[in-house]
Motif scaffolding. Structure first.
Motif, PDB file in Angstrom:
ATOM      1  N   MET A 142       0.231  -1.353   0.274  1.00  0.00           N
ATOM      2  CA  MET A 142       0.535  -0.062  -0.399  1.00  0.00           C
ATOM      3  C   MET A 142       1.071   1.446  -0.114  1.00  0.00           C
ATOM      4  O   MET A 142       1.488   1.625   0.294  1.00  0.00           O
ATOM      5  N   VAL A 143       0.691   2.125  -0.968  1.00  0.00           N
ATOM      6  CA  VAL A 143       1.448   3.481  -0.745  1.00  0.00           C
ATOM      7  C   VAL A 143       0.638   4.320   0.391  1.00  0.00           C
ATOM      8  O   VAL A 143      -0.160   4.361   0.559  1.00  0.00           O
ATOM      9  N   LEU A 144       1.362   4.338   0.722  1.00  0.00           N
ATOM     10  CA  LEU A 144       1.129   5.746   2.428  1.00  0.00           C
ATOM     11  C   LEU A 144       1.757   6.706   1.729  1.00  0.00           C
ATOM     12  O   LEU A 144      -0.087   7.489   2.146  1.00  0.00           O
ATOM     13  N   SER A 145       2.442   7.819   1.595  1.00  0.00           N
ATOM     14  CA  SER A 145       3.116   8.766   1.009  1.00  0.00           C
ATOM     15  C   SER A 145       3.782   9.038  -0.247  1.00  0.00           C
ATOM     16  O   SER A 145       4.540   7.884  -0.604  1.00  0.00           O
ATOM     17  N   HIS A 146       3.963   9.958  -1.348  1.00  0.00           N
ATOM     18  CA  HIS A 146       4.171   9.952  -2.269  1.00  0.00           C
ATOM     19  C   HIS A 146       5.541  11.020  -1.642  1.00  0.00           C
ATOM     20  O   HIS A 146       5.323  12.110  -1.796  1.00  0.00           O
ATOM     21  N   LEU A 147       6.995  10.544  -2.291  1.00  0.00           N
ATOM     22  CA  LEU A 147       8.203  11.135  -1.655  1.00  0.00           C
ATOM     23  C   LEU A 147       8.571  12.181  -2.717  1.00  0.00           C
ATOM     24  O   LEU A 147       8.880  13.416  -2.448  1.00  0.00           O
TER      25      LEU A 147
END
Length: 164
Positions: A142-147
């Motif tokens: 799951m993607v939590l945030s985009h760096l």
């Protein structure tokens, strides 16, 4: 489908492609003014690059959250040995939630980029993928945030180019 062949590609073509990548809606007149060509010369070059498969299309970048797609994941897919990549390609085309799919090196056979409205929707998509007869196993991330918030995957618009 066109065969890929070597085609002439010069500095003006590179500048045209760069302008279109920055903003596919840039007019041929604007591009021509920036690189010293007429609009008709830019059009001829773009037409040639489209015919020779250098330019394969034009796209629109959309912020996924604006469409209600707030849950994002990457799914590694492990297939039975009898599943050729073209079979996997046929299946993933039937899932609007799969926004990118590729075969990969390593243990997994494929990597899927999935967008869903929420975790429940993602779980339903994952269960449908797992039900495919040739899918042996999946591993999800799951993607939590985009760096890199300026990336297309994050739904960012291409960076604006300075005009003179």
């Amino acid at each position: 489908m066109m065969t890929h062949q070597s085609v002439p590609f010069d500095d003006l073509d590179r500048k045209i492609v760069a302008a279109l990548v920055a903003n596919a809606r840039t007019s041929f007149t604007e591009i021509g003014a920036a690189i010293g060509l007429s609009a008709s010369a830019v059009k001829r070059r773009v037409d040639r690059m489209r015919e020779t498969d250098v330019i394969t299309g034009f796209t629109t970048t959309v912020r996924p959250a604006a469409l209600g797609w707030r849950t994002e994941a990457y799914v590694e897919v492990y297939c039975d040995s009898a599943a050729p990549p073209r079979r996997l390609a046929e299946v993933v085309r039937n899932y609007p939630e799969i926004i990118a799919a590729m075969t990969v090196t390593g243990g997994a056979d494929a990597l899927l980029h999935v967008m869903a409205t929420d975790v429940e929707h993602f779980e339903e998509v994952l269960e449908r993928i797992r039900a495919e007869p040739f899918v042996r196993q999946t591993i999800s991330y799951m993607v939590l945030s985009h760096l890199l918030t300026g990336s297309a995957e994050a739904g960012a618009a291409p960076p604006a180019t300075a005009t003179q």
